[in-house]
Design a protein around this motif. Sequence first.
Motif, PDB file in Angstrom:
ATOM      1  N   ILE A 128      -6.274  -5.117  -2.927  1.00 31.37           N
ATOM      2  CA  ILE A 128      -5.035  -5.491  -3.597  1.00 31.37           C
ATOM      3  C   ILE A 128      -5.278  -5.320  -5.096  1.00 31.37           C
TER       4      ILE A 128
ATOM      5  N   GLN B 109      -3.532  -5.792  -9.288  1.00 31.53           N
ATOM      6  CA  GLN B 109      -2.567  -6.510 -10.117  1.00 31.53           C
ATOM      7  C   GLN B 109      -2.604  -5.939 -11.528  1.00 31.53           C
TER       8      GLN B 109
ATOM      9  N   GLY C  48       2.775  -8.353 -10.867  1.00 35.89           N
ATOM     10  CA  GLY C  48       2.506  -8.973  -9.586  1.00 35.89           C
ATOM     11  C   GLY C  48       1.462  -8.243  -8.760  1.00 35.89           C
ATOM     12  N   LEU C  49       1.237  -8.778  -7.566  1.00 36.42           N
ATOM     13  CA  LEU C  49       0.241  -8.227  -6.654  1.00 36.42           C
ATOM     14  C   LEU C  49       0.803  -7.029  -5.895  1.00 36.42           C
TER      15      LEU C  49
ATOM     16  N   TRP D 118      -0.385  -4.591  -2.609  1.00 32.23           N
ATOM     17  CA  TRP D 118      -1.334  -4.288  -1.537  1.00 32.23           C
ATOM     18  C   TRP D 118      -1.625  -2.789  -1.545  1.00 32.23           C
TER      19      TRP D 118
ATOM     20  N   TYR E 256      -5.905  -1.394   3.951  1.00 30.51           N
ATOM     21  CA  TYR E 256      -6.935  -2.156   4.653  1.00 30.51           C
ATOM     22  C   TYR E 256      -7.743  -1.259   5.570  1.00 30.51           C
TER      23      TYR E 256
ATOM     24  N   ASN F 186      -5.108   1.683   7.146  1.00 32.31           N
ATOM     25  CA  ASN F 186      -3.696   1.856   6.879  1.00 32.31           C
ATOM     26  C   ASN F 186      -3.497   1.616   5.385  1.00 32.31           C
ATOM     27  N   TYR F 187      -2.577   2.388   4.785  1.00 28.91           N
ATOM     28  CA  TYR F 187      -2.420   2.355   3.336  1.00 28.91           C
ATOM     29  C   TYR F 187      -0.970   2.106   2.934  1.00 28.91           C
ATOM     30  N   ASN F 188      -0.812   1.610   1.716  1.00 32.85           N
ATOM     31  CA  ASN F 188       0.509   1.483   1.118  1.00 32.85           C
ATOM     32  C   ASN F 188       1.111   2.884   1.009  1.00 32.85           C
ATOM     33  N   PRO F 189       2.310   3.086   1.545  1.00 24.42           N
ATOM     34  CA  PRO F 189       2.907   4.430   1.509  1.00 24.42           C
ATOM     35  C   PRO F 189       2.990   5.014   0.097  1.00 24.42           C
TER      36      PRO F 189
ATOM     37  N   TYR G  97      -8.673  -6.512  -6.455  1.00 21.73           N
ATOM     38  CA  TYR G  97      -9.240  -7.548  -5.608  1.00 21.73           C
ATOM     39  C   TYR G  97      -9.539  -6.987  -4.219  1.00 21.73           C
TER      40      TYR G  97
ATOM     41  N   ASP H  72      -8.971  -9.897   5.567  1.00 25.10           N
ATOM     42  CA  ASP H  72      -7.639  -9.789   6.173  1.00 25.10           C
ATOM     43  C   ASP H  72      -7.702 -10.345   7.591  1.00 25.10           C
TER      44      ASP H  72
ATOM     45  N   TYR I 282      -3.467 -13.205   7.958  1.00 26.75           N
ATOM     46  CA  TYR I 282      -3.425 -13.674   6.578  1.00 26.75           C
ATOM     47  C   TYR I 282      -4.688 -13.232   5.855  1.00 26.75           C
ATOM     48  N   MET I 283      -4.645 -13.260   4.528  1.00 26.75           N
ATOM     49  CA  MET I 283      -5.799 -12.923   3.692  1.00 26.75           C
ATOM     50  C   MET I 283      -6.331 -14.230   3.113  1.00 26.75           C
TER      51      MET I 283
ATOM     52  N   TRP J 256     -10.801 -14.179  -0.953  1.00 26.34           N
ATOM     53  CA  TRP J 256     -10.603 -13.151  -1.970  1.00 26.34           C
ATOM     54  C   TRP J 256     -11.811 -13.077  -2.886  1.00 26.34           C
TER      55      TRP J 256
ATOM     56  N   TYR K 138       0.614 -17.540  -1.682  1.00 31.46           N
ATOM     57  CA  TYR K 138      -0.589 -17.598  -2.487  1.00 31.46           C
ATOM     58  C   TYR K 138      -0.283 -18.232  -3.839  1.00 31.46           C
TER      59      TYR K 138
ATOM     60  N   TYR L 264       3.004 -16.268  -4.991  1.00 33.61           N
ATOM     61  CA  TYR L 264       3.391 -15.013  -4.365  1.00 33.61           C
ATOM     62  C   TYR L 264       3.538 -15.204  -2.861  1.00 33.61           C
TER      63      TYR L 264
END
Lengths: 123, 110
Positions: free
Chosen positions: A37, A39, A44-45, A47, A50, A58-61, A94, A98, A109-110, A113, B38, B89
């Motif tokens: 992740i 920032q 903001g955060l 993703w 993972y 799998n990735y953020n498109p 970060y 997961d 959930y994560m 961290w 979070y 968040y």
Amino acid sequence: QVQLQESGPGLVKPSETLSLTCTVSGGSISSYYWSWIRQPPGKGLEWIGYIYYSGSTNYNPSLKSRVTISVDTSKNQFSLKLSSVTAADTAVYYCARDRRVAAGTWYYYMDVWGKGTTVTVSS
Amino acid sequence: QSALTQPASVSGSPGQSITISCTGTSSDVGGYNYVSWYQQHPGKAPKLMIYEVSNRPSGVSNRFSGSKSGNTASLTISGLQAEDEADYYCSSYTSSSTWVFGGGTKLTVL
């Protein structure tokens, strides 16, 4: 108690590849998914993606074409590579533990961290 | 995937209760009970406060609670304390087997 520690260069030149490693201590990398992740400063955060300990990903498109996440179970580490970076990739990165399966039930959930590592893209 | 929608800021006085909303779609918040919340203090890593809509991890105060209705999840903090001042968040698992975060909400304790 599981702890995560990110490591890698704090400064990357534009168009080059950002490479970070997350080392898992106090527990095994097995049986979990592991995420990256980021920032950007003051934002903001986001993703990134993972990996399962077995290697599935799998990735953020929005980042998929530039991201590769890999795992080294022998070293209890997983890594992030982000290619063709620009100033927009400047961020705190970060790693996080997961979801997992336990007794046949998946938990989504994560929960652990790393402290984060700052990466600046600049020439 | 689009970020989940959160209010940019909320505020409350010590002892009061506040609620932060997190709105998504039927492909994320509305479709799964995999919403997490979070807490992030300045310069620190995010800390898991609520998972799977309404569950609290061990060690998290019971002043924090979560719920969901349709495509909107909510985080409620009761008995507001100065130490609760932070960014919050939400995140949700999605139909694409990815995660999506909300834009974040800055909580100010007056």
